[in-house]
Design a protein around this motif. Sequence first.
Motif, PDB file in Angstrom:
ATOM      1  N   THR A  97       0.820  -1.217   0.000  1.00  0.00           N
ATOM      2  CA  THR A  97       0.000   0.000   0.000  1.00  0.00           C
ATOM      3  C   THR A  97       0.853   1.265   0.000  1.00  0.00           C
ATOM      4  N   ASP A  98       2.150   1.105   0.016  1.00  0.00           N
ATOM      5  CA  ASP A  98       3.050   2.256   0.077  1.00  0.00           C
ATOM      6  C   ASP A  98       3.352   2.756  -1.331  1.00  0.00           C
ATOM      7  N   VAL A  99       2.346   3.337  -1.963  1.00  0.00           N
ATOM      8  CA  VAL A  99       2.516   3.881  -3.310  1.00  0.00           C
ATOM      9  C   VAL A  99       2.379   5.391  -3.253  1.00  0.00           C
ATOM     10  N   THR A 100       3.080   6.037  -4.153  1.00  0.00           N
ATOM     11  CA  THR A 100       3.007   7.504  -4.168  1.00  0.00           C
ATOM     12  C   THR A 100       1.783   8.010  -4.916  1.00  0.00           C
ATOM     13  N   LEU A 101       1.200   7.152  -5.751  1.00  0.00           N
ATOM     14  CA  LEU A 101      -0.013   7.554  -6.461  1.00  0.00           C
ATOM     15  C   LEU A 101      -1.144   7.729  -5.462  1.00  0.00           C
ATOM     16  N   GLN A 102      -1.965   8.742  -5.695  1.00  0.00           N
ATOM     17  CA  GLN A 102      -3.086   8.987  -4.797  1.00  0.00           C
ATOM     18  C   GLN A 102      -4.323   9.305  -5.611  1.00  0.00           C
ATOM     19  N   GLY A 103      -5.441   9.245  -4.943  1.00  0.00           N
ATOM     20  CA  GLY A 103      -6.691   9.602  -5.595  1.00  0.00           C
ATOM     21  C   GLY A 103      -7.738   8.526  -5.424  1.00  0.00           C
ATOM     22  N   LYS A 104      -8.934   8.881  -5.823  1.00  0.00           N
ATOM     23  CA  LYS A 104     -10.077   7.989  -5.652  1.00  0.00           C
ATOM     24  C   LYS A 104      -9.899   6.691  -6.432  1.00  0.00           C
ATOM     25  N   GLU A 105      -9.418   6.757  -7.668  1.00  0.00           N
ATOM     26  CA  GLU A 105      -9.251   5.549  -8.496  1.00  0.00           C
ATOM     27  C   GLU A 105      -8.221   4.607  -7.877  1.00  0.00           C
ATOM     28  N   VAL A 106      -7.117   5.166  -7.387  1.00  0.00           N
ATOM     29  CA  VAL A 106      -6.082   4.343  -6.755  1.00  0.00           C
ATOM     30  C   VAL A 106      -6.653   3.658  -5.516  1.00  0.00           C
ATOM     31  N   ASP A 107      -7.389   4.398  -4.706  1.00  0.00           N
ATOM     32  CA  ASP A 107      -8.000   3.833  -3.504  1.00  0.00           C
ATOM     33  C   ASP A 107      -8.985   2.727  -3.853  1.00  0.00           C
ATOM     34  N   GLU A 108      -9.749   2.924  -4.933  1.00  0.00           N
ATOM     35  CA  GLU A 108     -10.722   1.910  -5.349  1.00  0.00           C
ATOM     36  C   GLU A 108     -10.021   0.635  -5.815  1.00  0.00           C
ATOM     37  N   VAL A 109      -8.926   0.768  -6.555  1.00  0.00           N
ATOM     38  CA  VAL A 109      -8.170  -0.401  -7.010  1.00  0.00           C
ATOM     39  C   VAL A 109      -7.584  -1.135  -5.814  1.00  0.00           C
ATOM     40  N   LYS A 110      -6.985  -0.384  -4.896  1.00  0.00           N
ATOM     41  CA  LYS A 110      -6.419  -1.019  -3.699  1.00  0.00           C
ATOM     42  C   LYS A 110      -7.495  -1.769  -2.919  1.00  0.00           C
ATOM     43  N   GLN A 111      -8.685  -1.196  -2.833  1.00  0.00           N
ATOM     44  CA  GLN A 111      -9.780  -1.846  -2.102  1.00  0.00           C
ATOM     45  C   GLN A 111     -10.237  -3.112  -2.819  1.00  0.00           C
ATOM     46  N   ARG A 112     -10.307  -3.069  -4.159  1.00  0.00           N
ATOM     47  CA  ARG A 112     -10.711  -4.269  -4.911  1.00  0.00           C
ATOM     48  C   ARG A 112      -9.672  -5.377  -4.749  1.00  0.00           C
ATOM     49  N   ILE A 113      -8.406  -5.007  -4.734  1.00  0.00           N
ATOM     50  CA  ILE A 113      -7.349  -6.004  -4.521  1.00  0.00           C
ATOM     51  C   ILE A 113      -7.501  -6.611  -3.123  1.00  0.00           C
ATOM     52  N   ALA A 114      -7.666  -5.765  -2.130  1.00  0.00           N
ATOM     53  CA  ALA A 114      -7.818  -6.243  -0.748  1.00  0.00           C
ATOM     54  C   ALA A 114      -9.035  -7.156  -0.623  1.00  0.00           C
ATOM     55  N   ASP A 115     -10.149  -6.791  -1.248  1.00  0.00           N
ATOM     56  CA  ASP A 115     -11.359  -7.611  -1.187  1.00  0.00           C
ATOM     57  C   ASP A 115     -11.137  -8.967  -1.848  1.00  0.00           C
ATOM     58  N   SER A 116     -10.455  -8.981  -2.991  1.00  0.00           N
ATOM     59  CA  SER A 116     -10.185 -10.233  -3.706  1.00  0.00           C
ATOM     60  C   SER A 116      -9.289 -11.150  -2.886  1.00  0.00           C
ATOM     61  N   LEU A 117      -8.250 -10.589  -2.290  1.00  0.00           N
ATOM     62  CA  LEU A 117      -7.333 -11.400  -1.490  1.00  0.00           C
ATOM     63  C   LEU A 117      -8.009 -11.905  -0.215  1.00  0.00           C
ATOM     64  N   GLU A 118      -8.883 -11.093   0.359  1.00  0.00           N
ATOM     65  CA  GLU A 118      -9.621 -11.525   1.544  1.00  0.00           C
ATOM     66  C   GLU A 118     -10.546 -12.692   1.193  1.00  0.00           C
ATOM     67  N   ALA A 119     -11.190 -12.637   0.032  1.00  0.00           N
ATOM     68  CA  ALA A 119     -12.061 -13.732  -0.407  1.00  0.00           C
ATOM     69  C   ALA A 119     -11.248 -15.006  -0.632  1.00  0.00           C
ATOM     70  N   ALA A 120     -10.054 -14.868  -1.195  1.00  0.00           N
ATOM     71  CA  ALA A 120      -9.184 -16.027  -1.416  1.00  0.00           C
ATOM     72  C   ALA A 120      -8.755 -16.642  -0.089  1.00  0.00           C
ATOM     73  N   GLU A 121      -8.428 -15.809   0.886  1.00  0.00           N
ATOM     74  CA  GLU A 121      -8.033 -16.309   2.197  1.00  0.00           C
ATOM     75  C   GLU A 121      -9.185 -17.050   2.876  1.00  0.00           C
ATOM     76  N   LEU A 122     -10.373 -16.513   2.766  1.00  0.00           N
ATOM     77  CA  LEU A 122     -11.542 -17.159   3.343  1.00  0.00           C
ATOM     78  C   LEU A 122     -11.792 -18.519   2.682  1.00  0.00           C
ATOM     79  N   ALA A 123     -11.646 -18.579   1.355  1.00  0.00           N
ATOM     80  CA  ALA A 123     -11.830 -19.847   0.641  1.00  0.00           C
ATOM     81  C   ALA A 123     -10.796 -20.878   1.099  1.00  0.00           C
ATOM     82  N   MET A 124      -9.546 -20.443   1.286  1.00  0.00           N
ATOM     83  CA  MET A 124      -8.509 -21.354   1.751  1.00  0.00           C
ATOM     84  C   MET A 124      -8.839 -21.863   3.154  1.00  0.00           C
ATOM     85  N   GLN A 125      -9.239 -20.973   4.035  1.00  0.00           N
ATOM     86  CA  GLN A 125      -9.578 -21.381   5.397  1.00  0.00           C
ATOM     87  C   GLN A 125     -10.739 -22.369   5.399  1.00  0.00           C
TER      88      GLN A 125
END
Length: 138
Positions: A97-125
């Motif tokens: 998450t330590d990127v210099t890019l900022q803005g709403k689009e960057v935040d939305e992409v980071k959130q979609r990545i986090a949501d996808s990885l969280e879903a993958a972790e839940l599936a593994m568990q």
Amino acid sequence: MSYSTALSHGVSILLYIHSLAEENCTNFLSTKMISEQLNIPVPTTVKVIRNLNNAKLTIAKEGAKGGILLARPLSEITLLDVFLAVEPGKALFKLHTDVTLQGKEVDEVKQRIADSLEAAELAMQNQLKEVRLTDLLA
């Protein structure tokens, strides 16, 4: 993505303790013996067993006749139990998450990545929760 070998070490240790108990060996097993028989370095064995004890999957006894025993039947222990014991508090995925890019689009992409990885972790568990250690012996 890569995990340590702690999960396979933990499973191996629990299966080994179980196999000896099945042979009517009800003595506590020494960490040194477990380490030698499974070819796991002693410091690693100590760390994994400490985590298994903390998770109440094994019982440790100090002293000359001390060692390790299973705390409950192998049929009651899942791969998820072992995973949570040997990888305590670790997130499956670390998000950059330590990127210099900022803005709403960057935040939305980071959130979609986090949501996808969280879903993958839940599936593994959920998958690990379905596998009892006795299933590995069948």
